[in-house]
Structure formats: C-alpha cells, structure tokens
Design a protein around this motif. Structure first.
Motif, mmCIF file in Angstrom:
data_model
loop_
_atom_site.group_PDB
_atom_site.id
_atom_site.type_symbol
_atom_site.label_atom_id
_atom_site.label_comp_id
_atom_site.label_asym_id
_atom_site.label_seq_id
_atom_site.Cartn_x
_atom_site.Cartn_y
_atom_site.Cartn_z
ATOM 1 N N THR A 175 0.905 -1.391 0.099
ATOM 2 C CA THR A 175 -0.097 -0.045 -0.055
ATOM 3 C C THR A 175 0.857 1.189 -0.068
ATOM 4 N N SER A 210 0.901 5.325 0.565
ATOM 5 C CA SER A 210 0.062 6.415 0.948
ATOM 6 C C SER A 210 0.883 7.591 0.709
ATOM 7 N N TYR A 211 0.085 8.812 0.314
ATOM 8 C CA TYR A 211 0.650 10.115 0.279
ATOM 9 C C TYR A 211 -0.490 11.011 0.420
ATOM 10 N N SER A 212 -0.030 12.298 0.240
ATOM 11 C CA SER A 212 -1.152 13.364 0.715
ATOM 12 C C SER A 212 -2.275 13.164 -0.302
ATOM 13 N N GLY A 213 -2.180 12.683 -1.519
ATOM 14 C CA GLY A 213 -3.319 12.826 -2.341
ATOM 15 C C GLY A 213 -4.237 11.520 -2.234
ATOM 16 N N GLY A 214 -3.690 10.510 -1.407
ATOM 17 C CA GLY A 214 -4.670 9.473 -1.162
ATOM 18 C C GLY A 214 -3.761 8.332 -0.898
ATOM 19 N N VAL A 215 -4.615 7.086 -0.997
ATOM 20 C CA VAL A 215 -3.793 5.822 -0.930
ATOM 21 C C VAL A 215 -4.131 4.913 -2.239
ATOM 22 N N VAL A 216 -2.875 4.145 -2.584
ATOM 23 C CA VAL A 216 -2.842 3.272 -3.690
ATOM 24 C C VAL A 216 -2.343 2.110 -3.324
#
Length: 282
Positions: A9, A11-17
């Motif tokens: 997974t 995670s970053y400021s724009g969301g989760v991928v």
C-alpha cells in the motif's frame, strides 16, 4: 506445497494506492507416508507400521518428532486408544542404515523424538502396536491410525493408515467326560463344545470336522448335535474296532460371536456355540 499472496500500500497526501498482488509458492521438500505391513487385525494381534520421511531438499532436518495417536477415537466422553505400543519395537533407519534407538515415550500417544532426515535422503521409522479390547471387532471395524511429524522448524506433516478387522470364524474346542469315574461296562458321555469368537459364522463350506480316538473304545454309540440326534454315516463315522470317531465334512456350523461395548468402552465377546455329545458303553 503452499501458495502465498502479498500486496503493498502506498500512502501520500493525495490518497492511498494499492499495488498489484504478487503470488508465490512455498515448495515443501519433506514428504511422508505411513503403511501397515498387514492391513487386517484381530484382538491381540500385532500391527507393524512403517513411516518413510523423504527430504528432496539440499538442507538436512534434525530434531523431528513423530507423534502417533494409536488409533484414538471418542466413546461417549472418553478418548479410547485401540492400540498399545509394543515396547522396544522402534527401528530407525537413515538412508537404509540402522541408527541408535531414538527417545520413545508412550504414556498416551506414542512419541518418537530426535529424528533426523538428511539432505536428499530418506528416514524410515518402523514400530509395532498391539490390538487391545478397545478395537472394534465387528465386521467392517477399523482402526484409523494417525501420526504427525513436526518440530525442527517444519510445517507439520500428517500421515494415516487404516487397518480393517479380520472377517473370519475363530474356533476353539473343549472336551469333557461324564461321569469321570465309571464301572466296567458302564456308560459315559463325551461333550465337545465348539466356540466361535470370530465375527463370521463357520458355515458348511468351512469344512469343520471333529475327530477323536476313544480309548477305551466305546460301543453302542449315540450322538447328538445341538440336542438333535445324529446318525451314521450321514452325520458321523465310527469304527468300533479302533475307536476312531469323525464328523462328516460340512455337518458342523457355528454361529458368529456377538459383541457389545461396556461402559468403559471394552468390547465384550459372547461366543457362538455348537455342542456335540457322544454317549457309549465302555
């Protein structure tokens, strides 16, 4: 062989991928089998088991333990074991070479510890168990014996073997005389009691025959079978010059035993019975 799956997974400021899912396999290099030398049993008989552990890998395994449940099953709320380990019967081979006897305990289950399997090698463990009164004696009865191989950092391996009760008549005979003290020219009766403790009737095709040589020789013979009068030569033969007596082939049949399990789980035998009486004058 086991399959495993893994996903990462991000995670970053724009969301989760999520990443793609990766798939892999764990190849188990140890395999095992369990075999009974004879696949039928009767009460009191011995069953010899052979466990083979095969290592197809390049790394040896040490300190393995074999735990055998001695055929355990549940009766009411009690665990019964129809097999008893025969002390001193373990033989342990590595690549066909006999090794020192490993540590063996048999308080409940049979536990054999300190087993090693060399790289690209085979370990064989042989042991014997004796059938006891908890083993089902009825036709179709089975002992399902399970062993688990564990320890040494391996994934446990379970192997089992099923043996089936021997389906056949098991006959015994006793002879008695009455009276035990008789005057000359007196009359005596010999009684032959044939018992079947097996789970299958003795039929005419089993060719049950009773033979005897009466000494002193009897005359004026009368014979009964289960209370019914027999005649010669249809049911038996007798030579008054030699005292030789024999039943005719196929005339004797003996019913199978009946079996019940008592409150403790022991199988109790009620034998099938046939009775022959021979009366004559000395």
């Amino acid at each position: 062989m086991a399959t495993f799956f893994n996903q990462a997974t991000l995670s970053y400021s724009g969301g989760v991928v999520n990443s793609n899912i990766t798939t892999g396999e764990i190849i188990e290099v140890l395999s095992a089998s369990k075999t009974a030398v004879v696949n039928e049993y009767s009460q009191g008989s011995d069953v010899t088991y052979v466990i083979n552990i095969v290592n197809s890998g390049a790394i040896a395994y040490t300190g393995l333990t074999i735990t055998d449940n001695l055929g355990e099953y549940t009766f009411d709320t009690t665990t019964l074991r129809p097999l008893n380990y025969v002390g001193g019967s373990v033989n342990y081979f590595v690549n066909g070479v006999l090794q020192p006897t490993p540590t063996v305990t048999a308080t409940d289950n049979l536990v054999i510890s300190g087993i090693n399997v060399p790289a690209n090698g085979v370990t064989t463990v042989i042991y014997t168990a004796r059938v006891n009164n908890f083993a089902p004696p009825t036709v179709g009865g089975q002992i399902i014996n399970v062993a688990t191989i564990g320890g040494g950092g391996i994934t446990e391996i379970t192997v089992s073997e099923t043996v089936t009760v021997l389906a056949e008549p098991l006959l015994t005979i006793t002879k008695s005389v009455s009276p035990s003290t008789v005057t000359e020219n007196g009359q005596i009766t010999y009684t032959f009691v044939i018992q079947n403790i097996g789970n299958t009737a003795a039929s005419a095709t089993d060719n049950v025959v009773v033979t005897d040589t009466f000494d002193p020789i009897l005359s004026g013979l009368s014979v009964t079978y289960n209370g019914t009068a027999w005649t010669s030569p249809d049911n038996y033969t007798y030579d008054e010059t030699t005292g030789q007596f024999a039943t005719v082939l196929g005339e004797i049949t003996v019913p199978a035993a009946t079996f019940t399990q008592d409150a403790d789980g022991n199988w109790v035998i009620d034998p099938g019975v046939a009775v022959i009486t021979v009366t004559g004058t000395i």
